[in-house]
Design a protein around this motif. Sequence first.
Motif, PDB file in Angstrom:
ATOM      1  N   ALA A  76       0.765  -1.258  -0.033  1.00  0.00           N
ATOM      2  CA  ALA A  76       0.035  -0.167   0.008  1.00  0.00           C
ATOM      3  C   ALA A  76       0.779   1.390  -0.060  1.00  0.00           C
ATOM      4  O   ALA A  76       0.545   2.161  -0.657  1.00  0.00           O
ATOM      5  N   GLU A  77       2.169   1.155   0.599  1.00  0.00           N
ATOM      6  CA  GLU A  77       2.990   2.304   0.638  1.00  0.00           C
ATOM      7  C   GLU A  77       3.410   2.661  -0.598  1.00  0.00           C
ATOM      8  O   GLU A  77       3.655   3.821  -1.247  1.00  0.00           O
ATOM      9  N   SER A  78       3.813   1.563  -1.273  1.00  0.00           N
ATOM     10  CA  SER A  78       4.331   1.755  -2.499  1.00  0.00           C
ATOM     11  C   SER A  78       3.532   2.115  -3.599  1.00  0.00           C
ATOM     12  O   SER A  78       3.632   3.139  -4.566  1.00  0.00           O
ATOM     13  N   VAL A  79       2.297   1.752  -3.679  1.00  0.00           N
ATOM     14  CA  VAL A  79       1.121   2.334  -4.467  1.00  0.00           C
ATOM     15  C   VAL A  79       0.760   3.549  -4.010  1.00  0.00           C
ATOM     16  O   VAL A  79       0.394   4.475  -4.991  1.00  0.00           O
ATOM     17  N   ALA A  80       0.778   4.086  -2.660  1.00  0.00           N
ATOM     18  CA  ALA A  80       0.538   5.388  -2.475  1.00  0.00           C
ATOM     19  C   ALA A  80       1.672   6.309  -3.084  1.00  0.00           C
ATOM     20  O   ALA A  80       1.260   7.505  -3.499  1.00  0.00           O
ATOM     21  N   LYS A  81       2.951   6.018  -3.051  1.00  0.00           N
ATOM     22  CA  LYS A  81       3.810   6.848  -3.656  1.00  0.00           C
ATOM     23  C   LYS A  81       3.656   6.989  -5.055  1.00  0.00           C
ATOM     24  O   LYS A  81       3.907   8.116  -5.654  1.00  0.00           O
ATOM     25  N   ARG A  82       3.473   6.001  -5.781  1.00  0.00           N
ATOM     26  CA  ARG A  82       3.156   5.824  -7.297  1.00  0.00           C
ATOM     27  C   ARG A  82       1.983   6.835  -7.373  1.00  0.00           C
ATOM     28  O   ARG A  82       2.063   7.696  -8.500  1.00  0.00           O
ATOM     29  N   LEU A  83       0.827   6.739  -6.775  1.00  0.00           N
ATOM     30  CA  LEU A  83      -0.150   7.767  -6.794  1.00  0.00           C
ATOM     31  C   LEU A  83       0.044   9.267  -6.595  1.00  0.00           C
ATOM     32  O   LEU A  83      -0.495   9.988  -7.364  1.00  0.00           O
ATOM     33  N   GLU A  84       1.051   9.478  -5.658  1.00  0.00           N
ATOM     34  CA  GLU A  84       1.388  10.921  -5.348  1.00  0.00           C
ATOM     35  C   GLU A  84       2.213  11.518  -6.727  1.00  0.00           C
ATOM     36  O   GLU A  84       1.979  12.531  -7.007  1.00  0.00           O
ATOM     37  N   LEU A  85       3.082  10.434  -7.147  1.00  0.00           N
ATOM     38  CA  LEU A  85       3.709  10.938  -8.363  1.00  0.00           C
ATOM     39  C   LEU A  85       2.813  11.293  -9.618  1.00  0.00           C
ATOM     40  O   LEU A  85       2.964  12.400 -10.272  1.00  0.00           O
ATOM     41  N   MET A  86       1.824  10.372  -9.935  1.00  0.00           N
ATOM     42  CA  MET A  86       1.039  10.828 -10.747  1.00  0.00           C
ATOM     43  C   MET A  86      -0.210  11.991 -10.592  1.00  0.00           C
ATOM     44  O   MET A  86      -0.227  12.649 -11.279  1.00  0.00           O
ATOM     45  N   VAL A  87      -0.423  12.203  -9.397  1.00  0.00           N
ATOM     46  CA  VAL A  87      -0.971  13.529  -8.940  1.00  0.00           C
ATOM     47  C   VAL A  87      -0.059  14.528  -9.246  1.00  0.00           C
ATOM     48  O   VAL A  87      -0.518  15.677  -9.791  1.00  0.00           O
ATOM     49  N   ALA A  88       1.185  14.380  -8.701  1.00  0.00           N
ATOM     50  CA  ALA A  88       2.242  15.530  -9.180  1.00  0.00           C
ATOM     51  C   ALA A  88       2.312  15.589 -10.646  1.00  0.00           C
ATOM     52  O   ALA A  88       2.562  16.917 -10.978  1.00  0.00           O
TER      53      ALA A  88
END
Length: 121
Positions: A76-88
């Motif tokens: 979940a932490e790795s997916v959250a990091k990927r989502l943060e990059l996508m939103v950025a």
Amino acid sequence: MELIADIFLVAGALGAGFYCYILSRRLSRFTDLETGVGGAVAVLSVQVDDLTRALEAAQATAGASGDSLENLTDRAESVAKRLELMVASMHDLPPAAQPAPEVKSPLGPIFRRHDSAGASQ
């Protein structure tokens, strides 16, 4: 006088002997393995063994669940990091064109009939 003292001494010894006999019978019933305290201790010992096995099984299950939860948390932490990059990265895109607003007729919806050729009447 000595005779009276000897009679009391014999009576006391007989009374003490009778008391010891009654006490030994009560203690033998008290420690009986089927109905007395001995039986209760035996049953409690078996229950303690069962609870110990159940506790060990619960600890093993909790350990496995903890490991599984740790793996899921890492994912979940790795997916959250990927989502943060996508939103950025979405901030770098130009804004989407605004659709034209619909013009509404003050009379309400207008219905037109079309013929088979496609021309309106």
